[in-house]
Write a protein that holds these residues in place. Structure first.
Motif, PDB file in Angstrom:
ATOM      1  N   LYS A 247       3.032   2.606   1.868  1.00 45.27           N
ATOM      2  CA  LYS A 247       1.898   2.271   0.997  1.00 45.27           C
ATOM      3  C   LYS A 247       1.999   0.807   0.586  1.00 45.27           C
ATOM      4  CE  LYS A 247      -0.836   4.551  -0.280  1.00 45.27           C
ATOM      5  NZ  LYS A 247      -0.782   5.527  -1.357  1.00 45.27           N
ATOM      6  N   VAL A 248       0.967   0.034   0.914  1.00 49.85           N
ATOM      7  CA  VAL A 248       0.890  -1.380   0.554  1.00 49.85           C
ATOM      8  C   VAL A 248      -0.464  -1.624  -0.092  1.00 49.85           C
ATOM      9  CG1 VAL A 248       1.051  -3.770   1.341  1.00 49.85           C
ATOM     10  CG2 VAL A 248       2.330  -1.967   2.557  1.00 49.85           C
ATOM     11  N   ILE A 249      -0.454  -2.264  -1.256  1.00 50.92           N
ATOM     12  CA  ILE A 249      -1.680  -2.601  -1.971  1.00 50.92           C
ATOM     13  C   ILE A 249      -1.677  -4.109  -2.170  1.00 50.92           C
ATOM     14  CG2 ILE A 249      -2.985  -2.281  -4.117  1.00 50.92           C
ATOM     15  CD1 ILE A 249      -1.019   0.387  -4.232  1.00 50.92           C
ATOM     16  N   ILE A 250      -2.739  -4.768  -1.730  1.00 51.10           N
ATOM     17  CA  ILE A 250      -2.780  -6.230  -1.846  1.00 51.10           C
ATOM     18  C   ILE A 250      -3.957  -6.653  -2.718  1.00 51.10           C
ATOM     19  CG2 ILE A 250      -1.671  -6.535   0.404  1.00 51.10           C
ATOM     20  CD1 ILE A 250      -4.435  -7.460   1.479  1.00 51.10           C
ATOM     21  N   ALA A 251      -3.796  -7.789  -3.367  1.00 45.32           N
ATOM     22  CA  ALA A 251      -4.860  -8.340  -4.198  1.00 45.32           C
ATOM     23  C   ALA A 251      -5.747  -9.236  -3.354  1.00 45.32           C
ATOM     24  CB  ALA A 251      -4.270  -9.132  -5.362  1.00 45.32           C
ATOM     25  N   SER A 252      -6.990  -8.802  -3.160  1.00 36.69           N
ATOM     26  CA  SER A 252      -8.025  -9.690  -2.649  1.00 36.69           C
ATOM     27  C   SER A 252      -8.813 -10.176  -3.865  1.00 36.69           C
ATOM     28  CB  SER A 252      -8.898  -8.975  -1.618  1.00 36.69           C
ATOM     29  OG  SER A 252      -9.800  -9.890  -1.022  1.00 36.69           O
ATOM     30  N   SER A 253     -10.073 -10.520  -3.704  1.00 38.04           N
ATOM     31  CA  SER A 253     -10.738 -11.213  -4.807  1.00 38.04           C
ATOM     32  C   SER A 253     -12.253 -11.092  -4.759  1.00 38.04           C
ATOM     33  CB  SER A 253     -10.356 -12.701  -4.763  1.00 38.04           C
ATOM     34  OG  SER A 253     -11.110 -13.460  -5.682  1.00 38.04           O
ATOM     35  N   GLU A 254     -12.848 -11.109  -5.951  1.00 31.60           N
ATOM     36  CA  GLU A 254     -14.303 -11.209  -6.089  1.00 31.60           C
ATOM     37  C   GLU A 254     -14.850 -12.453  -5.415  1.00 31.60           C
ATOM     38  OE1 GLU A 254     -15.481 -11.939 -10.154  1.00 31.60           O
ATOM     39  OE2 GLU A 254     -13.965 -13.499 -10.417  1.00 31.60           O
TER      40      GLU A 254
END
Length: 309
Positions: A129-136
């Motif tokens: 499980k990998v969760i990454i921060a993308s952006s508005e």
């Protein structure tokens, strides 16, 4: 807040930052164990911070296979002979958080390379499980030169993202890396969160009066936001939900950051952008419908709880 869950071991990169520290507090309240990987310290009694340069692949592999605390040297050796059990999940928030913190080429290099390294190391170490921060900002207006227009509303995950600035482009590259590795490593879930304008609890008093008085200034953020504590909930929901492969989720709260209904705001400040479906009376233009329907997100910190209208 929901009852605590069976705790997971989570490596959280960038946990010392504005969003990360609130997410870590929420994850701890849900029973998870956290190792913070950051260049800056996080003053917290139960969370150790491991200082690492995530643009160095070797440091990333070591950080993702590290003890969470000095006391863990007391743990019995694993049957494999190793002393460290791999984490259950990695949440990657570490990044240059916007343009003009460093020159553009360094912003691109640092953000893309660190995201690639974290995803690669996680997949090759067997972390599922990998969760990454993308952006508005990937929706192309936040850091556009002069007044730019959105293609259509609401902004949803199937939007044709075409930003012109370096920071947003680096985040789109991170999403592409995530999609690539999810295809290459079947069984690994990689979720990218297009995080809205992050609001800390004390910022309702300091920021929202101007948001409400000058709604035109909020166009670059699509008149939307995410409470830092609700972002923690979203991270927890991502950790708990398995089997989705690669996914992109808008990470925002439910409602628009204006006194006026959504339709009035869009007609006044974005009259040339078509509206592709019927929207709720005060629905945030950067829509969180997918994260509500797929992950079960429930908005706990609507701004109207804290700001007198």
């Amino acid at each position: 807040m929901a009852a605590p869950t069976t705790g997971k071991r989570i490596v959280f990169t960038g946990g010392s930052g504005k969003a990360g520290r609130h997410c870590i507090s929420y994850l701890l309240s849900r029973g998870h164990s956290i190792l913070n990987v950051d260049l800056n310290p996080l003053p917290h009694p139960v969370v150790h911070t491991l200082k690492a340069d995530l643009t160095d692949s070797g440091q990333v592999f070591n950080a993702l296979s590290s003890h969470f605390h000095l006391s863990h040297y007391e743990n019995p050796r694993l049957p494999s002979g190793a002393g460290v059990q791999p984490p259950d999940a990695v949440i990657h928030f570490a990044a240059y958080a916007r343009n003009l913190l460093v020159p553009d080429n360094e912003c691109f290099r640092g953000n893309v390379l660190s995201t690639y390294n974290v995803i690669e190391a996680a997949c090759k170490l067997g972390i599922k499980k990998v969760i990454i921060a993308s952006s508005e900002t990937t929706y192309g207006v936040c850091f556009a030169q002069a007044d730019a227009e959105y293609h259509a509303f609401p902004l949803e995950e199937d939007y044709d993202n075409d930003p012109e600035d370096t920071y947003a482009t680096s985040k789109l590259c991170g999403e592409r890396c995530a999609r690539s590795f999810a295809r290459r490593f079947p069984g690994v879930d990689i979720y990218a969160l297009r995080i809205g304008n992050v609001i800390e609890p004390d910022e309702y008093e300091t920021l929202f009066p101007e948001f409400l008085d000058k709604p035109a200034t909020r166009k670059r953020n699509a008149w939307s936001y995410i409470d830092a504590r609700d972002l923690g909930q979203i991270c927890d929901l991502c950790v708990q939900k398995d089997g989705l492969g690669f996914q992109v989720f808008n990470a925002t709260n439910d409602t628009i950051t204006t006194k006026e209904p959504t339709a009035e705001v869009l007609k006044k400040y974005a009259p040339d952008a078509p509206v592709s479906r019927k929207m709720g009376e005060y629905e945030a233009p950067l829509s969180n419908r997918k994260i509500r329907e797929v992950l079960g997100f429930k908005d706990e910190h609507d701004w109207r709880k804290y700001v007198r209208v």
